[in-house]
Scaffold this motif. Structure first.
Motif, PDB file in Angstrom:
ATOM      1  N   ILE A  63       0.823  -1.216   0.000  1.00 25.04           N
ATOM      2  CA  ILE A  63       0.000   0.000   0.000  1.00 25.04           C
ATOM      3  C   ILE A  63       0.858   1.267   0.000  1.00 25.04           C
ATOM      4  CG2 ILE A  63      -1.908  -1.166   1.149  1.00 25.04           C
ATOM      5  CD1 ILE A  63      -1.081   0.280   3.747  1.00 25.04           C
ATOM      6  N   ASN A  64       2.171   1.100  -0.077  1.00 23.31           N
ATOM      7  CA  ASN A  64       3.087   2.238   0.039  1.00 23.31           C
ATOM      8  C   ASN A  64       2.923   3.245  -1.086  1.00 23.31           C
ATOM      9  OD1 ASN A  64       5.282   3.602   1.361  1.00 23.31           O
ATOM     10  ND2 ASN A  64       6.639   2.848  -0.264  1.00 23.31           N
ATOM     11  N   PHE A  65       2.469   2.767  -2.263  1.00 29.83           N
ATOM     12  CA  PHE A  65       2.318   3.662  -3.412  1.00 29.83           C
ATOM     13  C   PHE A  65       0.853   3.903  -3.766  1.00 29.83           C
ATOM     14  CE2 PHE A  65       6.557   1.870  -3.779  1.00 29.83           C
ATOM     15  CZ  PHE A  65       7.319   3.010  -4.004  1.00 29.83           C
ATOM     16  N   GLY A  66      -0.038   3.690  -2.804  1.00 32.04           N
ATOM     17  CA  GLY A  66      -1.428   4.082  -2.993  1.00 32.04           C
ATOM     18  C   GLY A  66      -2.441   2.979  -3.234  1.00 32.04           C
ATOM     19  N   ALA A  67      -2.015   1.741  -3.318  1.00 32.81           N
ATOM     20  CA  ALA A  67      -2.981   0.649  -3.474  1.00 32.81           C
ATOM     21  C   ALA A  67      -3.890   0.596  -2.252  1.00 32.81           C
ATOM     22  CB  ALA A  67      -2.258  -0.683  -3.656  1.00 32.81           C
ATOM     23  N   GLU A  68      -5.150   0.264  -2.477  1.00 29.69           N
ATOM     24  CA  GLU A  68      -6.123   0.221  -1.393  1.00 29.69           C
ATOM     25  C   GLU A  68      -6.608  -1.204  -1.157  1.00 29.69           C
ATOM     26  OE1 GLU A  68      -9.336   2.940  -1.831  1.00 29.69           O
ATOM     27  OE2 GLU A  68      -8.065   4.573  -2.570  1.00 29.69           O
ATOM     28  N   TYR A  69      -6.834  -1.517   0.104  1.00 27.30           N
ATOM     29  CA  TYR A  69      -7.410  -2.809   0.474  1.00 27.30           C
ATOM     30  C   TYR A  69      -8.922  -2.647   0.573  1.00 27.30           C
ATOM     31  CZ  TYR A  69      -8.731  -6.814   3.332  1.00 27.30           C
ATOM     32  OH  TYR A  69      -9.352  -7.942   3.808  1.00 27.30           O
ATOM     33  N   VAL A  70      -9.657  -3.532  -0.107  1.00 23.82           N
ATOM     34  CA  VAL A  70     -11.123  -3.476  -0.114  1.00 23.82           C
ATOM     35  C   VAL A  70     -11.656  -4.814   0.387  1.00 23.82           C
ATOM     36  CG1 VAL A  70     -13.188  -3.211  -1.519  1.00 23.82           C
ATOM     37  CG2 VAL A  70     -11.142  -1.866  -2.054  1.00 23.82           C
ATOM     38  N   TYR A  71     -12.432  -4.760   1.458  1.00 23.41           N
ATOM     39  CA  TYR A  71     -13.020  -6.000   1.984  1.00 23.41           C
ATOM     40  C   TYR A  71     -14.254  -6.371   1.161  1.00 23.41           C
ATOM     41  CZ  TYR A  71     -15.293  -9.324   5.076  1.00 23.41           C
ATOM     42  OH  TYR A  71     -15.902 -10.441   5.576  1.00 23.41           O
ATOM     43  N   GLY A  72     -14.296  -7.628   0.715  1.00 17.26           N
ATOM     44  CA  GLY A  72     -15.458  -8.079  -0.047  1.00 17.26           C
ATOM     45  C   GLY A  72     -15.232  -9.457  -0.633  1.00 17.26           C
ATOM     46  N   SER A  73     -16.317 -10.083  -0.994  1.00 20.97           N
ATOM     47  CA  SER A  73     -16.268 -11.411  -1.610  1.00 20.97           C
ATOM     48  C   SER A  73     -16.676 -11.289  -3.071  1.00 20.97           C
ATOM     49  CB  SER A  73     -17.214 -12.365  -0.876  1.00 20.97           C
ATOM     50  OG  SER A  73     -17.171 -13.656  -1.441  1.00 20.97           O
ATOM     51  N   VAL A  74     -15.767 -11.631  -3.976  1.00 20.02           N
ATOM     52  CA  VAL A  74     -16.051 -11.502  -5.410  1.00 20.02           C
ATOM     53  C   VAL A  74     -16.985 -12.616  -5.860  1.00 20.02           C
ATOM     54  CG1 VAL A  74     -15.040 -11.582  -7.716  1.00 20.02           C
ATOM     55  CG2 VAL A  74     -13.904 -10.304  -5.895  1.00 20.02           C
ATOM     56  N   GLU A  75     -18.040 -12.224  -6.570  1.00 16.19           N
ATOM     57  CA  GLU A  75     -19.034 -13.187  -7.036  1.00 16.19           C
ATOM     58  C   GLU A  75     -18.869 -13.531  -8.509  1.00 16.19           C
ATOM     59  OE1 GLU A  75     -22.699 -11.328  -6.002  1.00 16.19           O
ATOM     60  OE2 GLU A  75     -22.543 -11.894  -3.866  1.00 16.19           O
ATOM     61  N   SER A  76     -18.357 -12.585  -9.307  1.00 12.45           N
ATOM     62  CA  SER A  76     -18.189 -12.866 -10.737  1.00 12.45           C
ATOM     63  C   SER A  76     -17.312 -11.809 -11.385  1.00 12.45           C
ATOM     64  CB  SER A  76     -19.542 -12.899 -11.451  1.00 12.45           C
ATOM     65  OG  SER A  76     -20.155 -11.617 -11.429  1.00 12.45           O
ATOM     66  N   ILE A  77     -16.770 -12.177 -12.558  1.00  8.07           N
ATOM     67  CA  ILE A  77     -16.060 -11.235 -13.428  1.00  8.07           C
ATOM     68  C   ILE A  77     -16.708 -11.321 -14.801  1.00  8.07           C
ATOM     69  CG2 ILE A  77     -13.884 -10.612 -14.531  1.00  8.07           C
ATOM     70  CD1 ILE A  77     -12.430 -11.994 -12.273  1.00  8.07           C
ATOM     71  N   THR A  78     -17.074 -10.194 -15.354  1.00  5.85           N
ATOM     72  CA  THR A  78     -17.652 -10.149 -16.695  1.00  5.85           C
ATOM     73  C   THR A  78     -16.685  -9.436 -17.631  1.00  5.85           C
ATOM     74  OG1 THR A  78     -19.893 -10.054 -15.767  1.00  5.85           O
ATOM     75  CG2 THR A  78     -19.625  -9.422 -18.085  1.00  5.85           C
ATOM     76  N   ASP A  79     -16.358 -10.074 -18.743  1.00  3.44           N
ATOM     77  CA  ASP A  79     -15.450  -9.486 -19.727  1.00  3.44           C
ATOM     78  C   ASP A  79     -16.234  -8.537 -20.623  1.00  3.44           C
ATOM     79  OD1 ASP A  79     -13.458  -8.868 -21.469  1.00  3.44           O
ATOM     80  OD2 ASP A  79     -13.393 -10.835 -22.458  1.00  3.44           O
TER      81      ASP A  79
END
Length: 299
Positions: A63-79
């Protein structure tokens, strides 16, 4: 990034250092299985380090360069072509690149008593639950690295550790085997399968086993049963993308690219032979760099 294990965190570090907006989505604490590992001796730069400590160090870097941690459960990815739509249990996130690092989880034995006594003597994490078995006799099922390393950890707490393995020799690294065989608290039962986990209403009392060579059955008394018989990839939300093999592992090339342009995979979720923190970190670096190249090429 889907998953904040060593692969996901390294990918997040590389991508955010390239000045991209990065979110690490995870349904649990960052670090993945490192948090369940007492002592790590094969990560360069440290003679020995506790798993949770290494996880925290990696997270601080990620996270040193700005990445953020997001709590959540991924249900799907749509292309969607130029972008991918990631749907979680609480929101939808659109991204140009998705890197999957969801890892794997321990397989179950699938025997009587396993589910019934879950949390009451049946465990898949010695670091998490070992303290409950101080000065008691426990059983470890399996013969790979996890089984032997966690068994060695349990010898510091339990009265005895009996390793039950379906084969006649271990698959763990030689250094771990040597330590295990030299440990007076560790016993080994070869060519044997667990048929049932026994117990009363409140706790495990032992296991019923069968020798797979002679067919002879017997009972081993134990207050705890720690199971390490393999891994299942955590890829259910991604199966519609067509990037997994018949067993659910994600297939990639050497650049961590899946069959879907803009979707990469790193770490234990990949189809590969060696699943270690070091390999996940290397794959995360590769995926982070490839994400940069992909985005630059599709501006």
């Amino acid at each position: 990034m889907i998953g904040a294990g060593p692969g996901g965190m390294t990918a997040a570090l590389y991508a955010s250092r390239a000045n991209y907006s990065v979110a690490m989505i995870d349904r649990g604490i960052y670090g993945g299985q490192m948090n369940n590992t007492a002592e790590i001796e094969n990560y360069p730069g440290f003679k020995s380090i506790m798993g949770p400590d290494l996880a925290q160090n990696m997270y601080d870097s990620s996270i040193n360069f700005g990445a953020e941690y997001v709590y959540g459960s991924v249900e799907s990815i749509t292309d969607l072509g130029d972008t991918k739509l990631v749907k979680t249990d609480s929101e939808e996130i659109e991204a140009k690149v998705v890197i999957i690092g969801t890892g794997s989880e321990y397989k179950k034995l699938g025997v009587l008593g396993e589910d019934e006594f879950g949390g009451r003597g049946v465990s898949y994490c010695a670091v998490c639950d070992g303290a409950f078995f101080k000065n008691k006799d426990v059983v470890v099922v399996g013969g790979g690295d996890s089984a032997i390393e966690e068994g060695l950890y349990l010898t510091k707490i339990a009265n005895s550790v009996t390793v039950i393995h379906r084969r006649d020799q271990l698959r763990a690294q030689k250094v771990s085997q040597e330590r295990a065989f030299a440990n007076e608290k560790m016993n080994f039962v070869w060519n044997t399968n667990v048929e049932e986990i026994l117990g009363d209403e409140n706790k495990v009392t032992g296991v019923r086993v069968r020798n797979n060579q002679t067919g002879e059955e017997s009972t081993i008394d134990a207050a705890g049963v720690f199971i390490y018989v393999g891994l299942n990839p955590m890829t259910e939300p991604f199966k519609d993308l067509g990037i997994t093999d018949d067993n659910g592992w994600i297939e990639t090339n050497d650049q961590m690219e899946t069959k879907v342009p803009g979707v990469y995979a790193v770490g234990d979720v990949r189809k590969k032979d060696l699943r270690q923190i070091t390999t996940a970190v290397g794959e995360g670096g590769t995926a982070g760099q490839q994400a940069f190249k992909y985005i630059e090429a599709h501006k």
